[in-house]
Design an enzyme around this catalytic site. Structure first.
Site, PDB file in Angstrom:
ATOM      1  N   ASP A 205      -3.278   1.667   2.515  1.00 27.68           N
ATOM      2  CA  ASP A 205      -3.758   0.681   1.543  1.00 27.68           C
ATOM      3  C   ASP A 205      -4.578   1.317   0.429  1.00 27.68           C
ATOM      4  O   ASP A 205      -5.030   0.633  -0.480  1.00 27.68           O
ATOM      5  CB  ASP A 205      -4.592  -0.390   2.263  1.00 27.68           C
ATOM      6  CG  ASP A 205      -4.909  -1.589   1.382  1.00 27.68           C
ATOM      7  OD1 ASP A 205      -4.014  -2.027   0.632  1.00 27.68           O
ATOM      8  OD2 ASP A 205      -6.051  -2.080   1.428  1.00 27.68           O
ATOM      9  N   SER A 230      -5.108  -6.577  -2.586  1.00 32.60           N
ATOM     10  CA  SER A 230      -3.874  -6.649  -1.799  1.00 32.60           C
ATOM     11  C   SER A 230      -3.571  -8.093  -1.428  1.00 32.60           C
ATOM     12  O   SER A 230      -4.472  -8.868  -1.105  1.00 32.60           O
ATOM     13  CB  SER A 230      -4.016  -5.813  -0.517  1.00 32.60           C
ATOM     14  OG  SER A 230      -4.324  -4.476  -0.826  1.00 32.60           O
ATOM     15  N   GLN A 280       4.053  -3.205  -0.351  1.00 32.75           N
ATOM     16  CA  GLN A 280       2.860  -4.017  -0.572  1.00 32.75           C
ATOM     17  C   GLN A 280       2.937  -4.714  -1.918  1.00 32.75           C
ATOM     18  O   GLN A 280       3.381  -4.129  -2.904  1.00 32.75           O
ATOM     19  CB  GLN A 280       1.592  -3.147  -0.541  1.00 32.75           C
ATOM     20  CG  GLN A 280       0.301  -3.941  -0.721  1.00 32.75           C
ATOM     21  CD  GLN A 280      -0.926  -3.033  -0.774  1.00 32.75           C
ATOM     22  OE1 GLN A 280      -1.269  -2.519  -1.821  1.00 32.75           O
ATOM     23  NE2 GLN A 280      -1.557  -2.831   0.371  1.00 32.75           N
TER      24      GLN A 280
END
Length: 296
Positions: A205, A230, A280
């Site tokens: 991430d 995110s 993502q």
């Protein structure tokens, strides 16, 4: 093992409250909210604690629902969806202040033989030839000292080496929406496969939406020209790997539209095996579109 890595492992080591309920602590060294990779990694730990040891994580799908409060613990509730002969499925909800902030579904499989092929590893630079994070970050004279220190603090547990300048290192000119980062933990880990999967989830991430910024010449939060977070995150773990050995994070962005940007990536071992695929989507807003903070 570095002290920073030990502190990270302690952070990811959850307290079990009841059979399917776990509690994790929070911290954020980058922004005044819990780092998304931390929540995803802790949720995967919670799921893994309820799965037989002979089953290894092969995929996860997650949604970030609300910003996490770094000053409060997070409670992880595990729902044992299915225990089959080959596959085990778990659903995890992370809660703070009585509200869900994160949702994860993870699947685990008993190892077995099968068909085997993969996309080849792309051309890249040997990580030994790339400057460590501290050397590269301190070379950017345009970054305020406090920003550099926050970035370095976030990377203390992980040796993160960019093959080229990150978005905040050279911005103002659009570049190809493609980024390569080598990473490994700053110290050796044990042999539990779940531990290596959890550490890779944590790191995944950190940089995945960089390629979105590169396409538009944006530098991100470090220079204040983009605000982001995110939204959802998916990973597929294809082959065994170790997070304490060099892994190539090859990232690209096929699209950005409507205040959202998509990043997709493949993670390879240094000897060329495809270990992980990652996708993502995140909120990516320029300041004049952002205004006051809004719920995602």
């Amino acid at each position: 093992m570095s002290q920073a890595l030990q502190s990270l492992l302690d952070l990811l080591d959850l307290e079990q409250i009841e059979e399917n309920i776990f509690r994790g602590q929070s911290r954020s060294v980058v922004v005044p909210r819990v780092f998304g990779g931390q929540v995803a990694a802790q949720a995967l730990v919670a799921a893994g604690r309820t799965v037989p040891e002979d089953r290894h994580a092969h995929s996860l799908h997650a949604y970030f629902l609300r910003p996490g409060d770094p000053g409060a613990p997070i409670v992880y509730s595990v729902d044992r969806i299915r225990d089959g002969r080959s596959f085990t499925t778990r659903r995890v909800v992370a809660v703070q202040h009585g509200q869900p902030i994160f949702h994860l579904s993870a699947s685990f499989q008993v190892p077995e033989d099968g068909l085997d092929h993969q996309a080849p590893m792309p051309p890249t630079t040997d990580p030994a030839l790339l400057p460590p994070s501290e050397e590269r970050l301190r070379s950017y004279e345009h970054l305020p000292a406090e920003v550099v220190e926050r970035l370095l603090e976030a990377r203390e547990a992980v040796d993160l080496r960019y093959a080229d300048d990150p978005p905040f290192g050279r911005f103002g000119e659009p570049r190809e929406p493609h980024s390569q980062v080598w990473f490994r933990t700053n110290g050796k880990l044990g042999d539990d496969p779940l531990l290596h999967v959890v550490l890779a989830t944590y790191v995944s991430d950190m940089t995945l939406l960089d390629s979105v910024l590169l396409a538009h010449g944006r530098g991100g939060w470090a220079v204040g020209d983009v605000v982001g977070a995110s939204l959802d995150h998916a990973m597929w773990f294809h082959r065994p790997f170790r997070a304490d050995e060099w892994l190539l994070y090859d990232q690209e962005s096929p699209s950005a539209y409507g205040g959202r940007g998509l990043g997709q990536a493949r993670i390879y071992t240094q000897d060329g095996r495809l270990a992980i695929s990652v996708i993502q989507e995140g909120v990516v807003r320029v300041p004049w579109d952002f205004g006051k903070p809004r719920e995602r």
